[in-house]
Design an enzyme around this catalytic site. Structure first.
Site: not given
Ligand SMILES: [Zn+2]
Length: 324
Positions: A89, A245, A249, A272
């Site tokens: 973030h 969101h 990311d 991720h």
């Molecule tokens: Zn996040």
């Protein structure tokens, strides 16, 4: 008509005008940490310094090759095993506001979660202001598609004249469900992406905590979703805050490329791990992309600000060559 003057299209590199500081707890460790982001030299990128370990082992460079864990957040580490968790973030805030170079001093193992979004970081960066630096800004310009796949998920980087992110998510939850959104980062980051908070499911919290994660998680720093509703009293900041969101990311993970990526990121159920694989694939594909200065890129597109714009369509053929 697109403006090409946003923070992602600055011709010169930028750092902060003055240091910014904050104190907060890590989402997963629950540990209280102090953090100060300092201005730094041109071409230095984003570097973390752990103040609670010996100085010789304290530096962790925020680049894709240092990613050591992606299970619940993006964790980077150095050769001494010194790590910094949940950097995404903050990385998104720095990239989204066009801060190229900064040194982040932190006295613990995880970046503070604050409200679960990039907004508090962005507000502090705006309060400090950006300082232009006397160095040309480099960007990665994608000219052949780059892809990563895993378990029915995928992430792509496609050629584009802008930095765009499109994300599609599909959760087996009536509250989240299927959401898809596409944004032009230069236009949309500040208002449409930065305030979107991280989220978690009530039925997973118990298991996560048993495994030692989400120890700092609360309704102050995450959206908590139950079977049929959002538990937070204040509700959502956007009807589709969840996919926003995810875009945040993805931007934070792509920032580990080290310079802005001009191209269209498309992610289907991204995470991720997949994002890190995509960036690793990018750097293994010599010839699929080039480093260009923003100035050179503007010139290629015929929107040069300093030199005579190129007009002939034939000039776009130079896109196929790897200049650097
Ligand atoms: Zn996040």
């Amino acid at each position: 008509v697109h403006s090409n003057q946003g923070p992602l299209n600055s011709v010169s590199q930028h750092t902060l005008k003055a240091p910014i500081s904050y104190v907060g707890i890590g989402l997963h460790t629950g540990k209280k940490v102090s953090m100060t982001v300092h201005p730094s030299e041109p071409n230095s990128g984003i570097n973390f310094i752990r103040k609670d370990v010996s100085a010789a082992q304290a530096a962790v460079v925020a680049r894709w090759y240092n990613v050591v864990d992606t299970r619940l957040s993006t964790v980077i580490g150095n050769e001494y095993g010194v790590t910094v968790a949940t950097i995404e973030h903050l990385m998104a805030a720095l990239r989204g506001t066009g801060v190229d170079n900064a040194t982040v001093e932190i006295d613990g193992p995880e970046v503070p979660i604050l409200d679960g979004s990039s907004q508090p970081f962005v507000e502090l960066i705006e309060r400090s202001g950006r300082e232009p630096q006397p160095s040309q800004r480099w960007a990665i310009w994608i000219h052949q598609p780059i892809s990563a796949y895993a378990d029915g998920r995928y992430a792509l980087l496609l050629p584009d004249t802008r930095a765009r992110i499109t994300v599609e998510i599909d959760f087996p939850s009536p509250v989240v469900g299927a959401q898809k959104l596409s944004v032009d980062l230069d236009q949309a980051f500040r208002q449409e992406v930065a305030p979107a908070r991280t989220f978690g499911f009530a039925h997973e919290i118990h298991l996560l905590r048993k495994r030692g994660f989400a120890l700092g998680g609360s309704l102050r720093n995450a959206i908590l979703v139950s079977e049929d509703r959002v538990i937070n009293e204040e509700g959502l900041r956007y009807p589709d805050e969840f996919v926003r969101h995810k875009i945040l990311d993805c931007l934070g993970d792509l920032a580990l490329a080290g310079v802005p990526i001009i191209g269209h990121y498309c992610g289907y159920k991204p995470g991720h791990q997949l994002n890190n694989e995509l960036v690793r694939t990018l750097f293994s594909k010599i010839g699929g992309w080039s480093y260009l200065t923003i100035d050179e890129f503007d010139e290629l597109l015929g929107r040069g600000r300093r030199r005579t714009p190129l007009q002939k369509p034939d000039d776009t053929m130079t896109w196929g060559t790897n200049k650097h």
